[in-house]
Design an enzyme around this catalytic site. Sequence first.
Site, PDB file in Angstrom:
ATOM      1  CB  SER A 159      20.009  35.587  42.157  1.00 33.12           C
ATOM      2  OG  SER A 159      20.288  34.880  40.953  1.00 33.12           O
ATOM      3  CE1 TYR A 172      20.705  31.377  45.321  1.00 30.81           C
ATOM      4  CE2 TYR A 172      20.103  31.541  43.052  1.00 30.81           C
ATOM      5  CZ  TYR A 172      20.729  31.826  44.264  1.00 30.81           C
ATOM      6  OH  TYR A 172      21.902  32.912  44.014  1.00 30.81           O
TER       7      TYR A 172
HETATM    8  N1  LIG Z   1      28.091  33.562  42.235  1.00 34.93           N
HETATM    9  C1  LIG Z   1      27.089  33.742  41.666  1.00 34.93           C
HETATM   10  O1  LIG Z   1      27.208  33.357  40.315  1.00 34.93           O
HETATM   11  C2  LIG Z   1      25.844  34.465  42.276  1.00 34.93           C
HETATM   12  C3  LIG Z   1      24.662  35.083  41.333  1.00 34.93           C
HETATM   13  C4  LIG Z   1      23.627  35.489  41.865  1.00 34.93           C
HETATM   14  C5  LIG Z   1      23.731  35.553  43.244  1.00 34.93           C
HETATM   15  N2  LIG Z   1      24.560  35.069  44.253  1.00 34.93           N
HETATM   16  C6  LIG Z   1      24.442  35.451  45.527  1.00 34.93           C
HETATM   17  O2  LIG Z   1      25.634  35.928  45.984  1.00 34.93           O
HETATM   18  C7  LIG Z   1      25.737  35.801  47.487  1.00 34.93           C
HETATM   19  C8  LIG Z   1      27.043  35.247  47.835  1.00 34.93           C
HETATM   20  O3  LIG Z   1      27.223  33.833  46.979  1.00 34.93           O
HETATM   21  P1  LIG Z   1      28.640  33.551  46.245  1.00 34.93           P
HETATM   22  O4  LIG Z   1      28.080  33.068  44.867  1.00 34.93           O
HETATM   23  O5  LIG Z   1      29.675  34.519  46.570  1.00 34.93           O
HETATM   24  O6  LIG Z   1      29.009  32.016  46.916  1.00 34.93           O
HETATM   25  P2  LIG Z   1      29.942  31.722  48.141  1.00 34.93           P
HETATM   26  O7  LIG Z   1      31.348  31.767  47.554  1.00 34.93           O
HETATM   27  O8  LIG Z   1      29.335  30.222  48.512  1.00 34.93           O
HETATM   28  O9  LIG Z   1      29.549  32.432  49.229  1.00 34.93           O
HETATM   29  C9  LIG Z   1      28.497  32.329  50.166  1.00 34.93           C
HETATM   30  C10 LIG Z   1      28.887  33.100  51.426  1.00 34.93           C
HETATM   31  O10 LIG Z   1      27.772  32.960  52.330  1.00 34.93           O
HETATM   32  C11 LIG Z   1      28.233  32.541  53.494  1.00 34.93           C
HETATM   33  N3  LIG Z   1      26.948  31.741  54.250  1.00 34.93           N
HETATM   34  C12 LIG Z   1      26.409  30.696  54.022  1.00 34.93           C
HETATM   35  N4  LIG Z   1      25.265  30.085  54.890  1.00 34.93           N
HETATM   36  C13 LIG Z   1      25.669  31.072  55.930  1.00 34.93           C
HETATM   37  C14 LIG Z   1      24.954  31.424  57.007  1.00 34.93           C
HETATM   38  N5  LIG Z   1      23.850  30.590  57.560  1.00 34.93           N
HETATM   39  N6  LIG Z   1      25.278  32.659  57.677  1.00 34.93           N
HETATM   40  C15 LIG Z   1      26.300  33.431  57.299  1.00 34.93           C
HETATM   41  N7  LIG Z   1      26.880  33.256  56.150  1.00 34.93           N
HETATM   42  C16 LIG Z   1      26.544  31.892  55.390  1.00 34.93           C
HETATM   43  C17 LIG Z   1      29.321  31.522  53.225  1.00 34.93           C
HETATM   44  O11 LIG Z   1      30.044  31.432  54.441  1.00 34.93           O
HETATM   45  P3  LIG Z   1      30.775  29.700  54.846  1.00 34.93           P
HETATM   46  O12 LIG Z   1      31.874  29.818  54.025  1.00 34.93           O
HETATM   47  O13 LIG Z   1      30.874  29.790  56.236  1.00 34.93           O
HETATM   48  O14 LIG Z   1      29.799  28.896  54.301  1.00 34.93           O
HETATM   49  C18 LIG Z   1      29.870  32.461  52.151  1.00 34.93           C
HETATM   50  O15 LIG Z   1      30.784  33.428  52.800  1.00 34.93           O
HETATM   51  C19 LIG Z   1      24.460  34.803  47.745  1.00 34.93           C
HETATM   52  O16 LIG Z   1      23.498  35.565  48.257  1.00 34.93           O
HETATM   53  C20 LIG Z   1      24.086  34.199  46.464  1.00 34.93           C
HETATM   54  O17 LIG Z   1      22.936  33.827  46.290  1.00 34.93           O
HETATM   55  C21 LIG Z   1      25.663  34.744  43.618  1.00 34.93           C
END
Ligand SMILES: NC(=O)c1ccc[n+]([C@@H]2O[C@H](COP(=O)([O-])OP(=O)(O)OC[C@H]3O[C@@H](n4cnc5c(N)ncnc54)[C@H](OP(=O)(O)O)[C@@H]3O)[C@@H](O)[C@H]2O)c1
Length: 318
Positions: A159, A172
């Site tokens: 991130s 985070y």
């Molecule tokens: N969106 C952004 O703006 C952004 C920016 C920078 C970095 N990121 C990073 O991108 C990645 C994905 O996040 P996202 O933004 O796409 O959010 P998201 O839509 O909430 O996706 C998160 C994913 O992680 C899964 N997850 C959570 N806890 C878990 C566990 N213990 N074991 C396996 N899977 C688990 C969730 O599954 P469930 O549905 O089962 O909970 C979901 O599939 C993360 O690493 C986040 O830090 C996101």
Amino acid sequence: MPNHLCSLYLFIFLCLPYGVAYADDGSEQKAILVTGASTGIGRNLAETLAAEGHFVYAGARKMADLDALNAIDNIQAIRLDVTIQEQIDDAVETVRNGGRGLYGLVNNAGVVVAGPMIEVDEDDMQFQMDVNLFGPYRVTKAFAPLIIESKGRITTTGSISGILSGTFIGPYSMSKHGIEAFTDSLAGEMEKFGVQVSVVEPGNYNSAIIDTMRNRMQQRGQTPEGSLFEEELQQLMDGPSDRSRLKEPDEVAAAFLHALFDDNPKRRYMVVPNQGEAEITIKKAIEELVQLNEGHEYSYDREALIMMLDEALAASEQ
Ligand SMILES: NC(=O)c1ccc[n+]([C@@H]2O[C@H](COP(=O)([O-])OP(=O)(O)OC[C@H]3O[C@@H](n4cnc5c(N)ncnc54)[C@H](OP(=O)(O)O)[C@@H]3O)[C@@H](O)[C@H]2O)c1
């Protein structure tokens, strides 16, 4: 089998990198595991990879998500909670039994824990690290033999919070700073096996991550009441959680594709939706450089720093 056919067979068998199978149309189909593929960035990436003809093992936790992912061509859903070693071991077995090997691992699963550093519960801090930092460590360790066999790629969703550290987002940011170090150490160690390692560092894109954070806080009865930062936290809680106004993470998926398939993958892919997010991140990295350099016996002057920057720029262009 005639001798010449036998040697042709052996040639194909020995020369085909493990981790590669062939699609119905005969094109090369590489197998990639994406953790956290139920929503957001992971879902977008899994669908993009599958649409491009790759074979995706998509990690998810809920039955409805597993079913939805299994309904997509080229995707096989795998129940995978990155905090549960037994599920990780089962996932390795499933992939081994799949007979395709594994070319790519994308450590994407992640959660956000927010709160002031002097108040955040140790349970919450553990949870944050367990998913975002120990998750990639565990999963990578378990799948490393398969990735080494295929001389494949490992990439993790970091991130811009791996460079920035704002107020109330400390847990985070700590986890994502850890991913930066994880990536560099792993990359150095994997080099001798021909495995390339990178980190994709998104800015703010549409996903379920803030809703999930708020739901968890509500379930745990966490409110700003009684905090030394009550006012600031209330503002944070009242802020928009609807990320649907943000861009879809298509460009994040494109960065992963580069990291997985380009002949010259980059170590770091900062992918942001606007100039503002690029500016604060780059300025923070420069500010840290200046802080590192100032006020000690071995500081560099401006000219020397600019020369170092020019050298780094030249190296990145090669
Ligand atoms: N969106 C952004 O703006 C952004 C920016 C920078 C970095 N990121 C990073 O991108 C990645 C994905 O996040 P996202 O933004 O796409 O959010 P998201 O839509 O909430 O996706 C998160 C994913 O992680 C899964 N997850 C959570 N806890 C878990 C566990 N213990 N074991 C396996 N899977 C688990 C969730 O599954 P469930 O549905 O089962 O909970 C979901 O599939 C993360 O690493 C986040 O830090 C996101």
